[in-house]
Scaffold this active site. Structure first.
Site, short mmCIF file in Angstrom:
data_model
loop_
_atom_site.label_atom_id
_atom_site.label_comp_id
_atom_site.label_asym_id
_atom_site.label_seq_id
_atom_site.Cartn_x
_atom_site.Cartn_y
_atom_site.Cartn_z
N ASP A 230 79.62 66.53 -18.61
CA ASP A 230 79.52 65.10 -18.93
C ASP A 230 78.78 64.37 -17.82
OD1 ASP A 230 81.88 62.39 -19.66
OD2 ASP A 230 79.86 62.80 -20.39
N LYS B 11 72.45 64.13 -18.22
CA LYS B 11 72.20 64.92 -19.44
C LYS B 11 71.11 65.97 -19.23
CE LYS B 11 75.31 62.30 -20.51
NZ LYS B 11 76.66 62.82 -20.13
N ASP C 2 79.60 66.75 -23.74
CA ASP C 2 79.64 65.40 -24.29
C ASP C 2 78.21 64.91 -24.52
OD1 ASP C 2 80.65 62.08 -23.22
OD2 ASP C 2 80.74 63.00 -25.20
N ASN C 3 78.04 63.96 -25.42
CA ASN C 3 76.77 63.23 -25.60
C ASN C 3 75.60 64.05 -26.09
OD1 ASN C 3 77.89 62.08 -22.55
ND2 ASN C 3 77.92 60.76 -24.35
N GLU D 297 81.48 56.60 -27.44
CA GLU D 297 82.73 55.93 -27.03
C GLU D 297 82.69 54.42 -27.29
OE1 GLU D 297 81.06 58.11 -25.16
OE2 GLU D 297 80.49 57.31 -23.24
C1 LIG Z 1 72.55 66.00 -9.99
C2 LIG Z 1 73.40 66.63 -11.06
N1 LIG Z 1 74.66 67.02 -10.51
C3 LIG Z 1 75.75 66.22 -10.44
N2 LIG Z 1 76.80 66.66 -9.73
C4 LIG Z 1 77.92 65.90 -9.65
N3 LIG Z 1 78.07 64.71 -10.26
C5 LIG Z 1 77.03 64.25 -10.97
C6 LIG Z 1 75.83 64.98 -11.11
N4 LIG Z 1 75.00 64.27 -11.92
C7 LIG Z 1 75.65 63.14 -12.25
N5 LIG Z 1 76.87 63.13 -11.69
C8 LIG Z 1 77.91 62.12 -11.87
O1 LIG Z 1 78.32 62.23 -13.22
C9 LIG Z 1 78.39 60.92 -13.82
C10 LIG Z 1 77.21 60.74 -14.70
C11 LIG Z 1 77.35 60.71 -16.02
C12 LIG Z 1 76.13 60.50 -16.88
N6 LIG Z 1 76.61 60.09 -18.19
C13 LIG Z 1 75.81 59.36 -18.96
O2 LIG Z 1 74.66 59.06 -18.63
C14 LIG Z 1 76.38 58.87 -20.24
C15 LIG Z 1 75.70 57.83 -20.87
C16 LIG Z 1 76.18 57.30 -22.06
C17 LIG Z 1 75.44 56.21 -22.72
C18 LIG Z 1 75.25 56.23 -24.10
C19 LIG Z 1 74.54 55.18 -24.71
C20 LIG Z 1 74.05 54.13 -23.96
F1 LIG Z 1 73.38 53.12 -24.55
C21 LIG Z 1 74.25 54.12 -22.58
C22 LIG Z 1 74.93 55.15 -21.96
C23 LIG Z 1 77.36 57.79 -22.63
C24 LIG Z 1 78.04 58.83 -21.99
O3 LIG Z 1 79.20 59.34 -22.49
C25 LIG Z 1 77.56 59.39 -20.79
O4 LIG Z 1 78.25 60.42 -20.22
C26 LIG Z 1 78.36 59.95 -12.66
O5 LIG Z 1 79.66 59.79 -12.15
C27 LIG Z 1 77.45 60.68 -11.67
O6 LIG Z 1 77.66 60.26 -10.34
MG LIG Z 2 79.69 61.21 -21.62
#
Ligand SMILES: CCNc1ncnc2c1ncn2[C@@H]1O[C@H](/C=C/CNC(=O)c2cc(-c3ccc(F)cc3)cc(O)c2O)[C@@H](O)[C@H]1O
Ligand SMILES: [Mg+2]
Length: 215
Positions: A141, A144, A169-170, A199
C-alpha cells in the site's frame, strides 16, 4: 506551523477512541476521513475484505509496505494469532511518528514492529535482522510504482515462497498497471481481483490477491 493531516487524524483518534480498543481506533479514523478530511487509508469497505483474508489466512509472518498513519496496521494486527510477527515499513518519519501513536492507542504495539526506512533498503536485510525466513502475507500500500520492484526484490531475497499471499491496495485507483500485469500473467502466481471502492468514495478500486505457487 499548522498540524499536518496525519496529526489531525491522530487528534481525532485521541479525542474519540478508547485506549486499548482497536475497533474504536478504526471507527474514529473512518469517521474522520468520511466526515472531516479524506485520507489515503485502505478504509472500511476494502478493510473488511482485508479483514476476511487475514482471518482466513491466519498468517504468522506479515509484512506491510507503507504504514502511513497505521490504519491498516491496526486492522491487520488486531486479527493476528498470538506469536505472529508483523513488520511494517514506513520511510517518512512524520508519518511513522503518527502511526506509532495510532498503533499505541489500539494497544497493539507489542504485535507490530514499525521499521522506519525505505522498503528497497530494508527488504534485503529483513532475514538477517529479524530472523524471518518468509512471509505468509505481504500487504502492499505504498507508492504504486514501487509495488513491482519490491515484489521482485522480495522474490530474489527468498521472502516470497510457495503459499505466500500478496495483497495489493489500489490496483485500479490510482492503479498499479505494471504490477497487475506481472502477477496476472506470471505462471508463478494465482491472482484474483476483489472489486470494491476507493476509500470513502464511490469511485471503483479494489484489492488484488496473488498467491505464489512456487518457482
Ligand atoms: C520508496 C518506496 N519505498 C517505501 N518504503 C517505505 N515507505 C514508503 C515507501 N514508499 C512510500 N512509502 C510510504 O507509504 C505511504 C504511501 C502511500 C501511497 N499511497 C497512495 O498514493 C494512495 C493514493 C490514493 C489516492 C486515490 C485517489 C486519489 F484521487 C488520490 C489518492 C489512495 C490510496 O489508497 C493510496 O494508498 C506513505 O506513508 C509513504 O511515506
Ligand atoms: Mg492505498
Amino acid at each position: 506551523t499548522r498540524k499536518s493531516r496525519p496529526q489531525r487524524l491522530l487528534k481525532a483518534v485521541e479525542g474519540k477512541a478508547t485506549l486499548g480498543d482497536p475497533q474504536s481506533v478504526i471507527t474514529a479514523i473512518d469517521h474522520f476521513c468520511r466526515h472531516k478530511e479524506w485520507a489515503m487509508n485502505v478504509g472500511d469497505e476494502k478493510g473488511s475484505i482485508l479483514d476476511s483474508l487475514v482471518i482466513e489466512l491466519s498468517p504468522v509472518n506479515v509484512l506491510e509496505l507503507g504504514t502511513y498513519c497505521g490504519y491498516s496496521t491496526v486492522r491487520i494486527a488486531r486479527l493476528l494469532p498470538p506469536g505472529a510477527r508483523f513488520i511494517t515499513l514506513e520511510f517518512n518519519p512524520d508519518y511513522a511518528a503518527v502511526a506509532r501513536q495510532v498503533i499505541g492507542w489500539a494497544g497493539l504495539e507489542d504485535k507490530v514492529q514499525l521499521v522506519e526506512g525505505a522498503s528497497g533498503d530494508w527488504i534485503p536485510r529483513l532475514r538477517e535482522h529479524f530472523g524471518v525466513q518468509m512471509f505468509d502475507l505481504v500487504f502492499l500500500d505504498h507508492w504504486k510504482d514501487q509495488y513491482l520492484p519490491d515484489t521482485k526484490q522480495l522474490e530474489e531475497c527468498g521472502l516470497i515462497q510457495k503459499g505466500t499471499v500478496l495483497l495489493a491496495d489500489n490496483v485500479i485507483c490510482p492503479g498499479t498497471p505494471d504490477y497487475l500485469k506481472y502477477v496476472r500473467n506470471s505462471p508463478h502466481y494465482d491472482s484474483r481481483y476483489y472489486r470494491s471502492h476507493l476509500e470513502y468514495t464511490k469511485v471503483e478500486d479494489g484489492l488484488e490477491k496473488s498467491v505464489f505457487l512456487g518457482f
